[in-house]
Motif scaffolding. Structure first.
Motif, PDB file in Angstrom:
ATOM      1  N   ARG A 193       1.092  -1.137  -0.139  1.00 54.81           N
ATOM      2  CA  ARG A 193      -0.027   0.119   0.031  1.00 54.81           C
ATOM      3  C   ARG A 193       0.841   0.984  -0.086  1.00 54.81           C
ATOM      4  O   ARG A 193       0.251   2.429  -0.346  1.00 54.81           O
ATOM      5  N   ALA A 194       2.591   1.213   0.415  1.00 57.69           N
ATOM      6  CA  ALA A 194       3.366   2.190   0.598  1.00 57.69           C
ATOM      7  C   ALA A 194       3.627   2.361  -0.997  1.00 57.69           C
ATOM      8  O   ALA A 194       4.588   3.388  -0.861  1.00 57.69           O
ATOM      9  N   GLY A 195       3.506   1.034  -2.131  1.00 54.63           N
ATOM     10  CA  GLY A 195       3.823   2.014  -3.596  1.00 54.63           C
ATOM     11  C   GLY A 195       5.315   1.102  -2.761  1.00 54.63           C
ATOM     12  O   GLY A 195       6.002   0.759  -3.836  1.00 54.63           O
ATOM     13  N   MET A 196       5.768  -0.397  -2.406  1.00 48.69           N
ATOM     14  CA  MET A 196       6.644  -0.983  -2.159  1.00 48.69           C
ATOM     15  C   MET A 196       6.490  -2.220  -2.332  1.00 48.69           C
ATOM     16  O   MET A 196       6.442  -3.057  -0.839  1.00 48.69           O
ATOM     17  N   ALA A 197       5.797  -3.233  -3.518  1.00 43.75           N
ATOM     18  CA  ALA A 197       5.106  -4.351  -2.912  1.00 43.75           C
ATOM     19  C   ALA A 197       6.223  -5.267  -2.924  1.00 43.75           C
ATOM     20  O   ALA A 197       7.227  -5.443  -3.902  1.00 43.75           O
TER      21      ALA A 197
ATOM     22  N   ARG B 187       8.477  -8.872  -4.743  1.00 43.90           N
ATOM     23  CA  ARG B 187       8.209  -9.405  -5.720  1.00 43.90           C
ATOM     24  C   ARG B 187       7.462 -11.057  -5.678  1.00 43.90           C
ATOM     25  O   ARG B 187       8.089 -11.666  -3.956  1.00 43.90           O
ATOM     26  N   SER B 188       7.179 -11.756  -6.129  1.00 40.81           N
ATOM     27  CA  SER B 188       6.964 -13.278  -6.545  1.00 40.81           C
ATOM     28  C   SER B 188       8.500 -13.989  -6.121  1.00 40.81           C
ATOM     29  O   SER B 188       9.327 -13.626  -7.356  1.00 40.81           O
ATOM     30  N   GLY B 189       8.071 -14.596  -5.238  1.00 38.07           N
ATOM     31  CA  GLY B 189       9.517 -15.371  -4.305  1.00 38.07           C
ATOM     32  C   GLY B 189      10.616 -14.894  -4.420  1.00 38.07           C
ATOM     33  O   GLY B 189      11.519 -15.567  -3.859  1.00 38.07           O
ATOM     34  N   GLU B 190       9.835 -13.741  -3.601  1.00 35.52           N
ATOM     35  CA  GLU B 190      11.316 -12.758  -2.919  1.00 35.52           C
ATOM     36  C   GLU B 190      11.482 -13.004  -1.260  1.00 35.52           C
ATOM     37  O   GLU B 190      11.265 -13.092  -0.595  1.00 35.52           O
ATOM     38  N   ALA B 191      13.008 -13.160  -1.541  1.00 36.84           N
ATOM     39  CA  ALA B 191      13.343 -13.557  -0.222  1.00 36.84           C
ATOM     40  C   ALA B 191      13.185 -12.215   0.684  1.00 36.84           C
ATOM     41  O   ALA B 191      13.758 -11.599  -0.007  1.00 36.84           O
TER      42      ALA B 191
ATOM     43  N   ARG C 168      16.351  -4.457  -1.255  1.00 34.91           N
ATOM     44  CA  ARG C 168      15.772  -3.439  -2.459  1.00 34.91           C
ATOM     45  C   ARG C 168      15.146  -2.379  -2.153  1.00 34.91           C
ATOM     46  O   ARG C 168      15.678  -0.828  -1.952  1.00 34.91           O
ATOM     47  N   VAL C 169      14.813  -2.070  -0.480  1.00 34.04           N
ATOM     48  CA  VAL C 169      13.814  -1.455   0.181  1.00 34.04           C
ATOM     49  C   VAL C 169      14.335   0.099   0.480  1.00 34.04           C
ATOM     50  O   VAL C 169      14.584   1.151   0.673  1.00 34.04           O
TER      51      VAL C 169
ATOM     52  N   ALA D 136      14.022   2.005   5.106  1.00 32.48           N
ATOM     53  CA  ALA D 136      14.750   1.052   4.978  1.00 32.48           C
ATOM     54  C   ALA D 136      15.006   0.628   6.686  1.00 32.48           C
ATOM     55  O   ALA D 136      15.323  -0.465   6.919  1.00 32.48           O
ATOM     56  N   PRO D 137      15.806   1.943   7.443  1.00 29.93           N
ATOM     57  CA  PRO D 137      15.529   0.653   9.055  1.00 29.93           C
ATOM     58  C   PRO D 137      15.134   0.234   9.837  1.00 29.93           C
ATOM     59  O   PRO D 137      14.989  -0.755  10.148  1.00 29.93           O
ATOM     60  N   MET D 138      13.350   0.137   9.095  1.00 29.23           N
ATOM     61  CA  MET D 138      12.414  -0.315  10.033  1.00 29.23           C
ATOM     62  C   MET D 138      12.203  -1.243   9.226  1.00 29.23           C
ATOM     63  O   MET D 138      11.721  -2.581  10.269  1.00 29.23           O
TER      64      MET D 138
END
Length: 661
Positions: A599-603, A605-609, A616-617, A625-627
């Motif tokens: 919802r914050a615009g950072m989905a 990806r499928s299979g992403e660890a 990536r964030v 990133a810190p949180m």
């Protein structure tokens, strides 16, 4: 030394040894002691190999171990084709397999052997405690199999949980197969060790034998009736007939026991019995005795497979009763049998046989009655009156010497049932009247709730039969002349002061515990009636009640419908599990975090660890990133290390406002 990659993990080894121990534990009392120590030593050696302190044995050592094991089995057992050496062979296979337990294939083979060893438990006993222990064994072995999937699955909670889930899923199929699978007899029979001790009434009788049985309250027979129940004075359950006397010991004599070539009619003799008239129909559940003789009232006929009738009005089984055995019986009272054939010369000689010497006073007394012209019934009446007038019924009679009958009749005049029956038959034979001793059980406790008669070992009894011309063999119980309450009310009433006096826990004097014991026996009775004795006849009757008519189409439908329902249930379970409803709590929390990030615009990806997603964030939205890294670290600790504190931290972080992320 084995390479690290070849070694089974420590948890896998411990699970294998736990499964072996659970399967072997009930067998430790049956196995030779050297097998128990050999298995324990093999387990110790394999653990030392894991620790790197020893090497796995080479081929020469393995061949030596096999040779020693085979030699030990040959010395421990007289014959190979019997149950005990077969179980011992499985135990030895456990032991030897532990010496080369390296790969997962070895582990699976060892655990499959464990299932077979656990199954042998039910060859000896099919009681409820054994069944419960068998379930525990299967759970542990299945958990050990689950533990071979990896270190994560080897944790006790997860392995046992997976085992219980798998077995719970198998229960419906097990019940279905129990009902519909044909009840076939064994394709082959493996005898048990013939040297094993027998229980209950023996094939011979000496003074004191029945006195020892009176100290046991173990069940012997459970008898349910289809129709009238005989009164207490008719409840004589005959099992053996003693016709041979050597001066002290009564026995069946040569050629009577089926194991010695005694005649047995295996297909019944219906044509010799009346079509109508008084008779009893009943079903006997007999405990294991390790002997072939069965117990029933006089003049029995049994339609149970493998059960036959002898010439002296008994029933026997083809093989020894190694486990609880049920059989159907019909008995005709002797007075309804009509014409009585004359006693043959051989049977007359057999039932008049006495030793060449000994007991002169009894012989002289009986000869005097015979010369006086008294018949069999009058001599019997006088002897019974003598018992009634002068004798005492006791569970602790004094010891008798060489002339045991004389010492009992004219000396101690205190005895138990075998003293009265033996002395009576001796005296009648000395008077020229054919007589024999009969051994079995008399009486029993009526269990009203389940409507069956419970006969215990202390109901063991000996009585006599005499031949009367025109009437045949007639039962005479000398004990009834001394203690009629023994026949009417049982041993506990006849010898109240002495009954079970030496037992550590006299339950008969504790009403509450006695009721509990009776309730437990009723539970065992229902268990045997419902589960253990579920034979082809009961299966056919049950299927007829369920299906109306047992046809291939209806039977196939009966099998297919539950299986289709089970498959549908599995599909629904997979569907809902795919929607995350059965995911662990930690995974559900992380999915919640992923939805908020989307919802914050950072989905994600499928299979992403999770760790890759966090990197990536950091690259795309450094302010979050810190949180995100804190949440990712908490998730990894909670999910991969079972850290409850990390799971609490993850919940706390997810309660923070989105703006702080």
């Amino acid at each position: 030394m084995t390479q690290p990659a070849e070694r089974l993990p420590r948890e896998s080894l411990l699970w294998i040894f736990a499964a072996q121990f659970a399967a072997l534990l009930p067998q430790f009392a049956q196995l030779p002691l050297w097998i128990v120590f050999a298995w324990a030593f093999a387990v110790y050696w394999r653990l030392e190999v894991f620790r790197g302190r020893r090497d796995l044995p080479g081929r020469a050592v393995k061949l030596l171990a096999v040779a020693l094991a085979v030699g030990g089995l040959a010395l421990s057992y007289r014959r190979w084709f019997a149950l005990e050496p077969m179980v011992a062979l499985l135990a030895v296979s456990f032991t030897l397999k532990n010496l080369e337990l390296v790969s997962r294939r070895d582990a699976f083979l060892s655990l499959l052997l464990a299932y077979f060893v656990a199954a042998t438990l039910f060859v000896y006993e099919q009681t409820i405690p054994y069944a419960l222990y068998g379930i525990v064994c299967v759970v542990i072995i299945t958990a050990a199999l689950a533990a071979q999937l990896g270190n994560f699955s080897a944790r006790p909670r997860r392995a046992l949980g997976l085992s219980l889930k798998l077995l719970a899923q198998a229960v419906p199929l097990m019940l279905l197969l129990f009902i519909v699978m044909p009840r076939l007899g064994p394709l082959w029979a493996v005898p048990q060790n013939s040297a094993s001790a027998s229980t209950g009434v023996s094939d011979s009788m000496t003074p004191g034998d029945f006195t020892r049985l009176s100290q046991s309250d173990q069940p012997a027979l459970r008898i349910s009736f289809d129709g009238p129940v005989p009164p207490p004075e008719q409840r004589y359950w005959r099992g053996l007939v003693y016709s041979d006397f050597d001066g002290r010991r009564w026995s069946q004599g040569y050629g009577v026991d089926p194991r010695e070539g005694g005649a047995v009619h295996w297909k019944g003799r219906e044509q010799l019995l009346p079509e109508v008239g008084p008779r009893y129909r009943y079903r006997v559940i007999q405990e294991a005795t390790n002997n072939p003789w069965l117990f029933a009232m006089a003049r029995p006929i049994s339609d149970t497979r493998g059960v036959g009738e002898t010439e002296d009005e008994r029933i026997v089984r083809r093989g020894p009763v190694y486990s609880r055995f049920a059989y159907e019986v019909r008995s005709w009272p002797r007075e309804t049998l009509g014409e009585i054939h004359a006693l043959g010369d051989f049977e007359r000689r057999r039932n008049l046989q006495l030793p060449g010497g000994g007991n002169p006073r009894t012989r002289a007394w009986a000869e005097e009655l015979r010369r006086a012209g008294f018949g069999a019934e009058e001599i019997s009446r006088r002897l019974l009156a003598f018992y009634n007038r002068s004798f005492t019924y006791t569970l602790k009679p004094p010891a008798l010497g060489a002339d045991s009958v004389d010492e009992f009749l004219f000396g101690s005049q205190q005895g138990f049932c075998e003293h009265f029956a033996g002395s009576y038959v001796f005296a009648m034979r000395a008077a020229g009247i054919p007589a024999r001793v009969v051994a079995g059980y008399q009486g029993g406790e009526w269990v009203a709730k389940e409507e069956y008669l419970l006969v215990r070992q202390y109901d063991a009894h000996a009585w006599a039969e005499i031949w009367i011309a025109g009437r045949g063999w007639q039962r005479v119980d000398p004990t009834a002349a001394v203690a009629p309450e023994r026949i009417r009310d049982g041993l506990q009433s006849a010898a109240a002061d002495e009954f079970m006096q030496d037992s550590l826990l006299p339950l008969h004097r504790m009403a509450f515990l006695n009721r509990l014991r009776l309730e437990w026996d009723m539970i065992n009775y229902r268990w045997y009636q419902t589960v253990i004795s579920f034979d082809s006849d009961k299966q056919q009757n049950l299927l007829q009640r369920i299906l109306g008519e047992v046809s291939p189409l209806r039977l196939a439908t009966f099998i297919a419908v539950p299986m289709a329902a089970a498959l549908l249930g599995i599909l629904l379970w997979l569907w809902f599990s795919g929607r995350g409803e059965t995911l662990p709590a930690t995974s559900r929390l992380y999915r919640k975090f992923c939805r908020r990030m989307a919802r914050a615009g950072m989905a994600r990806r499928s299979g992403e660890a999770p760790r890759d997603f966090a990197r990536r964030v950091r690259a795309e939205k450094p302010e979050l990133a810190p949180m995100v890294e804190r949440i990712t670290a908490a998730f990894e600790k909670a999910a991969y290390f079972d850290d409850p504190a990390a799971e609490k931290q993850l919940r706390r972080l997810l309660r923070l406002p989105m703006i702080k992320m």
